[in-house]
Design a protein around this motif. Structure first.
Motif, PDB file in Angstrom:
ATOM      1  N   SER A 114       0.847  -1.186   0.000  1.00  0.00           N
ATOM      2  CA  SER A 114       0.000   0.000   0.000  1.00  0.00           C
ATOM      3  C   SER A 114       0.880   1.232   0.000  1.00  0.00           C
ATOM      4  CB  SER A 114      -0.905   0.013   1.233  1.00  0.00           C
ATOM      5  OG  SER A 114      -1.594   1.251   1.324  1.00  0.00           O
ATOM      6  N   ILE A 116      -0.278   4.166   1.004  1.00  0.00           N
ATOM      7  CA  ILE A 116      -0.866   5.107   1.953  1.00  0.00           C
ATOM      8  C   ILE A 116       0.206   5.584   2.930  1.00  0.00           C
ATOM      9  CG2 ILE A 116      -2.564   5.414   3.794  1.00  0.00           C
ATOM     10  CD1 ILE A 116      -4.231   3.218   2.430  1.00  0.00           C
ATOM     11  N   LEU A 146      -8.011  -2.786   5.645  1.00  0.00           N
ATOM     12  CA  LEU A 146      -7.857  -2.083   4.376  1.00  0.00           C
ATOM     13  C   LEU A 146      -7.981  -3.064   3.221  1.00  0.00           C
ATOM     14  CD1 LEU A 146      -4.823   0.289   5.107  1.00  0.00           C
ATOM     15  CD2 LEU A 146      -7.229   0.541   5.727  1.00  0.00           C
ATOM     16  N   TYR A 169     -12.162  -0.472   5.233  1.00  0.00           N
ATOM     17  CA  TYR A 169     -11.917   0.773   4.519  1.00  0.00           C
ATOM     18  C   TYR A 169     -11.403   0.430   3.117  1.00  0.00           C
ATOM     19  CZ  TYR A 169     -12.298   3.119   9.035  1.00  0.00           C
ATOM     20  OH  TYR A 169     -12.758   3.587  10.241  1.00  0.00           O
ATOM     21  N   ASN A 171     -10.565   2.604   0.717  1.00  0.00           N
ATOM     22  CA  ASN A 171      -9.674   3.640   0.170  1.00  0.00           C
ATOM     23  C   ASN A 171     -10.173   4.157  -1.175  1.00  0.00           C
ATOM     24  OD1 ASN A 171      -7.441   5.355   0.125  1.00  0.00           O
ATOM     25  ND2 ASN A 171      -6.129   3.845  -0.896  1.00  0.00           N
ATOM     26  N   LYS A 189     -11.698   7.940   0.659  1.00  0.00           N
ATOM     27  CA  LYS A 189     -10.272   7.883   0.342  1.00  0.00           C
ATOM     28  C   LYS A 189      -9.461   8.119   1.615  1.00  0.00           C
ATOM     29  CE  LYS A 189      -6.920   7.870  -2.821  1.00  0.00           C
ATOM     30  NZ  LYS A 189      -6.651   6.736  -3.729  1.00  0.00           N
ATOM     31  N   ILE A 190      -8.442   7.296   1.803  1.00  0.00           N
ATOM     32  CA  ILE A 190      -7.594   7.424   2.990  1.00  0.00           C
ATOM     33  C   ILE A 190      -6.449   8.381   2.696  1.00  0.00           C
ATOM     34  CG2 ILE A 190      -6.100   6.203   4.613  1.00  0.00           C
ATOM     35  CD1 ILE A 190      -7.710   3.657   3.965  1.00  0.00           C
TER      36      ILE A 190
END
Length: 302
Positions: A114, A116, A146, A169, A171, A189-190
């Motif tokens: 990820s 993020i 996620l 979540y 994302n 969206k994260i």
């Protein structure tokens, strides 16, 4: 150039287990690897035989390497570029070619990464990649998963057994669950994973149509633990290049003896799919090591 009896690619639980059994079988195995792999993300391991106290993944990895070396196993850190051959194999590495009668692939499974912000920083500090491994540590706490597929749903359901507060979540991605469920889903969206010494939650970006009255474009969702379940990408490039058969999920297809569809090529551990557990990897490594020994002895009898 020396012809090895067996070369094991990977030094995790499966690879080291295979090394121990081939060493005891007098095959003088060579283990080649590029580092710790998935074990690095394991903050605590306690659901394994013989552990009086929890070990980190790094500690278990180091002990495995030391155990193998104590039995005379040669361990080489190098990158595999490819493998060619059929009856015998040539392993191309960044340090030169290695000739061998057989190969055991034990490179693990490449988990989907990820991008993020904060994910990597909090690995082992609240960010986990295995619900069945770490759910116990989050009993009664708020947890986030996620992902947007059935893998994420499966992880969330594992966590629901120990805590009622579980949210998936996605994302910003559309959920792609193949069945009905009762898990809460957040499709925002994260922006980032936040916390201090450990994870404290997720910072979210809000759609313009859902802006809060204060005009903020983001909101904070608390979480004591975050489980990354973006799917798994099998570390099967080598097997695919060699022409070995893969499963529908992209893992290396093996039989009960851990034989692939290419004679002399074996696989063990996470790269074969199934439970991504240390105990399973050790078991498959044992089977692969024994089978490789039988293969070599049959070959030299001909």
């Amino acid at each position: 150039m020396k012809m090895e009896h067996v070369v094991i690619i990977g030094a995790g639980p499966a690879g080291i287990s295979a090394a121990l059994y081939t060493a005891r079988g007098n095959l003088d195995p060579l283990v080649i690897h590029t580092g710790i792999g998935a074990l690095e993300k394991a903050e605590k391991i306690e659901n394994y035989y013989g552990l009086e106290k929890p070990l980190s993944g790094q500690e278990l990895f180091d002990r495995g390497i030391a155990q193998a070396k104590a039995l005379g196993v040669r361990v080489m850190e190098t990158q595999v570029l490819g493998i060619s051959g059929f009856d015998t194999f040539t392993i191309r590495t960044t340090d030169g070619d290695i000739e061998t009668e057989s190969v055991i692939l034990a490179t693990g499974s490449k988990r989907a990464a990820s991008s993020i912000p904060g994910i990597r920083e909090y690995e082992g500090k609240g960010v986990s990649y295995c619900a069945i491994c770490d759910a116990f540590f989050y009993r009664g706490k708020q947890v986030a998963v996620l992902g947007n597929s059935d893998f994420a749903l499966h992880e969330a359901e594992q966590l629901k057994n120990v805590t009622p507060s579980v949210t998936i979540y996605t994302n910003g991605e559309k959920p792609e669950f193949s069945r009905e469920h009762d898990i809460q889903v957040n499709t925002m969206k994260i922006q980032s994973v936040e916390g201090g010494n450990t994870v404290s939650g997720l910072r979210m970006e809000q759609d313009m149509s859902t802006l809060e009255s204060d005009g903020q474009k983001e909101s904070f969702y608390p979480a004591d633990g975050i489980f990354v379940a973006l799917g798994t990408a099998g570390s099967t490039e080598i097997a695919r290049q060699m022409g070995a058969e893969l499963t529908e999920k992209g893992n290396i297809r093996v039989n009960q003896e851990m034989e692939t569809t290419i004679p002399g090529l074996f696989a063990a551990g996470d790269c074969t799919g199934g439970l991504l557990q240390v105990a399973t990897a050790v078991s498959e490594g044992c089977a692969a090591g024994i089978s490789a020994g039988k293969y070599i002895r049959r070959k030299f009898k001909k």
